[in-house]
Motif scaffolding. Sequence first.
Motif, mmCIF file in Angstrom:
data_model
loop_
_atom_site.group_PDB
_atom_site.id
_atom_site.type_symbol
_atom_site.label_atom_id
_atom_site.label_comp_id
_atom_site.label_asym_id
_atom_site.label_seq_id
_atom_site.Cartn_x
_atom_site.Cartn_y
_atom_site.Cartn_z
ATOM 1 N N LEU A 141 0.868 -1.185 0.000
ATOM 2 C CA LEU A 141 0.000 0.000 0.000
ATOM 3 C C LEU A 141 0.895 1.222 0.000
ATOM 4 C CD1 LEU A 141 -2.565 -0.993 2.778
ATOM 5 C CD2 LEU A 141 -2.983 -0.905 0.324
ATOM 6 N N THR A 142 0.639 2.159 -0.917
ATOM 7 C CA THR A 142 1.558 3.284 -1.036
ATOM 8 C C THR A 142 0.908 4.648 -1.115
ATOM 9 O OG1 THR A 142 1.550 3.015 -3.425
ATOM 10 C CG2 THR A 142 3.324 1.917 -2.213
ATOM 11 N N GLU A 143 -0.363 4.723 -1.499
ATOM 12 C CA GLU A 143 -0.924 6.043 -1.776
ATOM 13 C C GLU A 143 -2.422 6.065 -1.546
ATOM 14 O OE1 GLU A 143 -0.814 7.039 -5.960
ATOM 15 O OE2 GLU A 143 -1.220 4.973 -6.527
ATOM 16 N N MET A 144 -2.948 7.282 -1.508
ATOM 17 C CA MET A 144 -4.386 7.502 -1.512
ATOM 18 C C MET A 144 -4.702 8.263 -2.789
ATOM 19 S SD MET A 144 -5.519 6.182 1.339
ATOM 20 C CE MET A 144 -7.201 6.759 1.206
ATOM 21 N N TYR B 23 2.956 -0.083 3.775
ATOM 22 C CA TYR B 23 2.514 -1.312 4.413
ATOM 23 C C TYR B 23 2.526 -2.404 3.355
ATOM 24 C CZ TYR B 23 -0.195 -4.705 6.985
ATOM 25 O OH TYR B 23 -0.604 -5.857 7.630
ATOM 26 N N THR B 24 3.227 -3.501 3.634
ATOM 27 C CA THR B 24 3.313 -4.619 2.698
ATOM 28 C C THR B 24 2.560 -5.812 3.260
ATOM 29 O OG1 THR B 24 5.471 -3.844 1.924
ATOM 30 C CG2 THR B 24 4.911 -6.137 1.453
ATOM 31 N N PHE B 25 1.827 -6.501 2.377
ATOM 32 C CA PHE B 25 1.099 -7.700 2.794
ATOM 33 C C PHE B 25 1.213 -8.758 1.708
ATOM 34 C CE2 PHE B 25 -1.955 -5.068 0.533
ATOM 35 C CZ PHE B 25 -2.675 -5.973 -0.240
ATOM 36 N N GLY C 137 -4.118 2.958 -2.899
ATOM 37 C CA GLY C 137 -3.458 2.348 -4.040
ATOM 38 C C GLY C 137 -2.257 1.516 -3.622
ATOM 39 N N ILE C 138 -1.780 0.738 -4.574
ATOM 40 C CA ILE C 138 -0.653 -0.155 -4.315
ATOM 41 C C ILE C 138 0.421 0.069 -5.372
ATOM 42 C CG2 ILE C 138 -2.000 -1.943 -3.174
ATOM 43 C CD1 ILE C 138 -2.042 -3.396 -5.893
ATOM 44 N N ASP C 139 1.641 -0.349 -5.034
ATOM 45 C CA ASP C 139 2.732 -0.343 -6.003
ATOM 46 C C ASP C 139 2.360 -1.245 -7.176
ATOM 47 O OD1 ASP C 139 4.665 1.363 -5.092
ATOM 48 O OD2 ASP C 139 5.938 -0.184 -4.224
ATOM 49 N N HIS C 140 2.891 -0.913 -8.354
ATOM 50 C CA HIS C 140 2.662 -1.757 -9.523
ATOM 51 C C HIS C 140 3.177 -3.175 -9.238
ATOM 52 C CE1 HIS C 140 2.050 -2.754 -13.726
ATOM 53 N NE2 HIS C 140 3.194 -3.412 -13.647
ATOM 54 N N SER C 141 2.396 -4.163 -9.615
ATOM 55 C CA SER C 141 2.775 -5.558 -9.397
ATOM 56 C C SER C 141 2.483 -6.365 -10.660
ATOM 57 C CB SER C 141 1.980 -6.138 -8.211
ATOM 58 O OG SER C 141 2.064 -7.543 -8.206
#
Length: 185
Positions: A78-81, A153-155, A96-100
Amino acid sequence: MTHSNYFYALKLPKEAKDHLQEKMSELKDKMSFKKWVHPEDFHITLAFLGKIEEEKLENSIQKMRRISTEHPRFSLRLTEMGIFGPPSSPRILWAGIDHSKKLYSLQRDVYRACEESGFRLDKKPFKPHITTARRYTGENSFNAASLRLPGDYTFTADQFTLYKTNMGMSPSYETIEDFTFHTME
Protein backbone atom coordinates in the motif's frame (compact mmCIF):
# COMPACT_ATOMS: atom_id res chain seq x y z
CA MET A 1 -36.67 -9.29 -4.97
CA THR A 2 -33.30 -7.61 -5.52
CA HIS A 3 -30.78 -9.06 -7.90
CA SER A 4 -27.27 -9.40 -6.58
CA ASN A 5 -24.10 -8.50 -8.42
CA TYR A 6 -21.12 -10.83 -8.42
CA PHE A 7 -17.43 -10.11 -8.85
CA TYR A 8 -14.00 -11.69 -8.49
CA ALA A 9 -11.57 -9.79 -6.27
CA LEU A 10 -8.25 -10.13 -4.53
CA LYS A 11 -9.05 -10.70 -0.87
CA LEU A 12 -6.99 -8.69 1.59
CA PRO A 13 -5.66 -10.57 4.64
CA LYS A 14 -7.09 -9.53 8.01
CA GLU A 15 -3.89 -7.69 9.02
CA ALA A 16 -4.03 -5.53 5.87
CA LYS A 17 -7.73 -4.76 6.44
CA ASP A 18 -6.96 -3.79 10.05
CA HIS A 19 -4.07 -1.56 8.97
CA LEU A 20 -6.18 0.19 6.33
CA GLN A 21 -9.07 0.61 8.77
CA GLU A 22 -6.74 2.29 11.26
CA LYS A 23 -5.59 4.73 8.56
CA MET A 24 -9.18 5.42 7.47
CA SER A 25 -10.20 6.10 11.08
CA GLU A 26 -7.59 8.87 11.14
CA LEU A 27 -9.03 10.36 7.92
CA LYS A 28 -12.71 10.22 8.99
CA ASP A 29 -12.21 13.20 11.30
CA LYS A 30 -10.71 15.25 8.45
CA MET A 31 -12.86 14.20 5.47
CA SER A 32 -16.61 14.00 5.03
CA PHE A 33 -17.84 11.10 2.87
CA LYS A 34 -21.37 9.72 2.75
CA LYS A 35 -20.22 6.13 3.17
CA TRP A 36 -17.02 4.70 4.60
CA VAL A 37 -16.45 1.14 3.41
CA HIS A 38 -16.69 -1.58 6.07
CA PRO A 39 -13.19 -3.07 6.60
CA GLU A 40 -14.49 -6.56 5.74
CA ASP A 41 -15.39 -5.19 2.29
CA PHE A 42 -11.86 -3.98 1.41
CA HIS A 43 -10.71 -5.75 -1.78
CA ILE A 44 -9.14 -5.22 -5.21
CA THR A 45 -11.64 -6.00 -7.98
CA LEU A 46 -10.31 -8.31 -10.69
CA ALA A 47 -13.50 -8.76 -12.78
CA PHE A 48 -17.01 -7.38 -12.20
CA LEU A 49 -19.62 -9.84 -13.47
CA GLY A 50 -22.83 -8.02 -12.57
CA LYS A 51 -25.97 -10.12 -12.50
CA ILE A 52 -25.21 -13.70 -13.36
CA GLU A 53 -26.53 -16.81 -15.04
CA GLU A 54 -25.80 -19.93 -12.97
CA GLU A 55 -24.29 -21.92 -15.85
CA LYS A 56 -21.82 -19.14 -16.74
CA LEU A 57 -20.95 -18.66 -13.07
CA GLU A 58 -20.28 -22.37 -12.49
CA ASN A 59 -18.12 -22.47 -15.62
CA SER A 60 -16.08 -19.48 -14.39
CA ILE A 61 -15.67 -21.03 -10.92
CA GLN A 62 -14.16 -24.17 -12.48
CA LYS A 63 -11.68 -21.99 -14.39
CA MET A 64 -10.80 -20.01 -11.23
CA ARG A 65 -9.98 -23.20 -9.33
CA ARG A 66 -7.41 -23.97 -12.02
CA ILE A 67 -6.10 -20.38 -12.20
CA SER A 68 -5.48 -20.28 -8.45
CA THR A 69 -3.12 -23.26 -8.72
CA GLU A 70 -1.17 -21.52 -11.50
CA HIS A 71 -0.41 -18.36 -9.50
CA PRO A 72 1.91 -18.07 -6.51
CA ARG A 73 1.27 -15.94 -3.47
CA PHE A 74 2.80 -12.49 -3.90
CA SER A 75 3.50 -9.33 -1.96
CA LEU A 76 1.70 -6.02 -2.44
CA ARG A 77 2.54 -2.68 -0.91
CA LEU A 78 0.00 0.00 0.00
CA THR A 79 1.56 3.28 -1.04
CA GLU A 80 -0.92 6.04 -1.78
CA MET A 81 -4.39 7.50 -1.51
CA GLY A 82 -6.31 8.80 -4.51
CA ILE A 83 -9.72 9.77 -5.81
CA PHE A 84 -12.02 9.06 -8.75
CA GLY A 85 -14.40 11.75 -9.91
CA PRO A 86 -14.30 15.55 -9.84
CA PRO A 87 -11.29 16.85 -7.85
CA SER A 88 -13.51 19.20 -5.80
CA SER A 89 -16.14 16.53 -4.98
CA PRO A 90 -14.86 12.98 -5.60
CA ARG A 91 -17.10 9.93 -5.95
CA ILE A 92 -14.51 7.50 -4.59
CA LEU A 93 -11.62 7.68 -2.11
CA TRP A 94 -9.19 4.80 -2.59
CA ALA A 95 -5.95 3.29 -1.35
CA GLY A 96 -3.46 2.35 -4.04
CA ILE A 97 -0.65 -0.15 -4.31
CA ASP A 98 2.73 -0.34 -6.00
CA HIS A 99 2.66 -1.76 -9.52
CA SER A 100 2.78 -5.56 -9.40
CA LYS A 101 3.35 -7.73 -12.48
CA LYS A 102 1.94 -10.70 -10.56
CA LEU A 103 -1.29 -8.85 -9.78
CA TYR A 104 -1.70 -7.75 -13.41
CA SER A 105 -1.02 -11.31 -14.59
CA LEU A 106 -3.68 -12.67 -12.19
CA GLN A 107 -6.21 -10.03 -13.27
CA ARG A 108 -5.59 -10.80 -16.95
CA ASP A 109 -6.15 -14.55 -16.37
CA VAL A 110 -9.31 -14.00 -14.27
CA TYR A 111 -10.70 -11.51 -16.79
CA ARG A 112 -10.02 -13.83 -19.74
CA ALA A 113 -11.61 -16.81 -17.96
CA CYS A 114 -14.74 -14.76 -17.25
CA GLU A 115 -15.00 -13.74 -20.91
CA GLU A 116 -14.49 -17.38 -21.97
CA SER A 117 -17.36 -18.28 -19.62
CA GLY A 118 -19.65 -15.89 -21.51
CA PHE A 119 -19.54 -12.77 -19.32
CA ARG A 120 -19.42 -9.35 -21.00
CA LEU A 121 -16.99 -7.31 -18.93
CA ASP A 122 -16.04 -3.66 -18.61
CA LYS A 123 -13.29 -2.78 -21.11
CA LYS A 124 -11.68 -0.02 -19.01
CA PRO A 125 -7.98 -0.59 -18.23
CA PHE A 126 -7.26 -2.32 -14.92
CA LYS A 127 -6.55 0.26 -12.19
CA PRO A 128 -5.94 -1.73 -9.00
CA HIS A 129 -7.27 0.07 -5.92
CA ILE A 130 -9.10 -0.51 -2.66
CA THR A 131 -12.23 1.63 -2.32
CA THR A 132 -12.32 3.11 1.19
CA ALA A 133 -15.10 5.74 0.99
CA ARG A 134 -17.84 6.94 -1.39
CA ARG A 135 -19.44 10.30 -2.26
CA TYR A 136 -17.68 13.28 -0.76
CA THR A 137 -20.14 15.45 1.22
CA GLY A 138 -17.90 18.15 2.67
CA GLU A 139 -18.96 21.80 2.88
CA ASN A 140 -15.78 22.97 1.13
CA SER A 141 -14.08 21.63 -1.99
CA PHE A 142 -12.16 18.43 -1.42
CA ASN A 143 -8.50 19.00 -0.59
CA ALA A 144 -6.42 16.41 -2.45
CA ALA A 145 -3.29 17.67 -0.67
CA SER A 146 -4.60 15.98 2.49
CA LEU A 147 -4.32 12.55 0.86
CA ARG A 148 -1.42 10.77 2.46
CA LEU A 149 -1.24 7.15 3.46
CA PRO A 150 1.17 7.46 6.38
CA GLY A 151 3.87 4.82 6.11
CA ASP A 152 4.16 1.99 3.63
CA TYR A 153 2.51 -1.31 4.41
CA THR A 154 3.31 -4.62 2.70
CA PHE A 155 1.10 -7.70 2.79
CA THR A 156 0.96 -11.10 1.13
CA ALA A 157 -1.85 -11.79 -1.32
CA ASP A 158 -2.69 -15.45 -0.89
CA GLN A 159 -6.17 -15.78 -2.36
CA PHE A 160 -8.87 -14.27 -4.49
CA THR A 161 -12.60 -14.59 -3.99
CA LEU A 162 -15.95 -14.72 -5.74
CA TYR A 163 -18.13 -12.17 -3.92
CA LYS A 164 -21.86 -11.52 -4.00
CA THR A 165 -23.17 -8.03 -3.21
CA ASN A 166 -25.88 -7.77 -0.57
CA MET A 167 -27.29 -4.25 -0.93
CA GLY A 168 -28.22 -2.49 2.28
CA MET A 169 -26.14 -4.79 4.49
CA SER A 170 -22.87 -4.01 6.25
CA PRO A 171 -20.53 -5.60 5.40
CA SER A 172 -22.03 -5.69 1.88
CA TYR A 173 -19.99 -8.46 0.28
CA GLU A 174 -20.60 -12.15 0.90
CA THR A 175 -17.90 -14.70 0.10
CA ILE A 176 -19.21 -17.35 -2.29
CA GLU A 177 -15.88 -19.15 -2.78
CA ASP A 178 -12.22 -18.47 -2.00
CA PHE A 179 -9.44 -19.51 -4.39
CA THR A 180 -6.10 -19.96 -2.64
CA PHE A 181 -2.84 -19.53 -4.55
CA HIS A 182 -0.20 -22.22 -4.45
CA THR A 183 2.44 -21.48 -1.83
CA MET A 184 5.63 -20.98 -3.87
CA GLU A 185 6.59 -17.33 -4.43
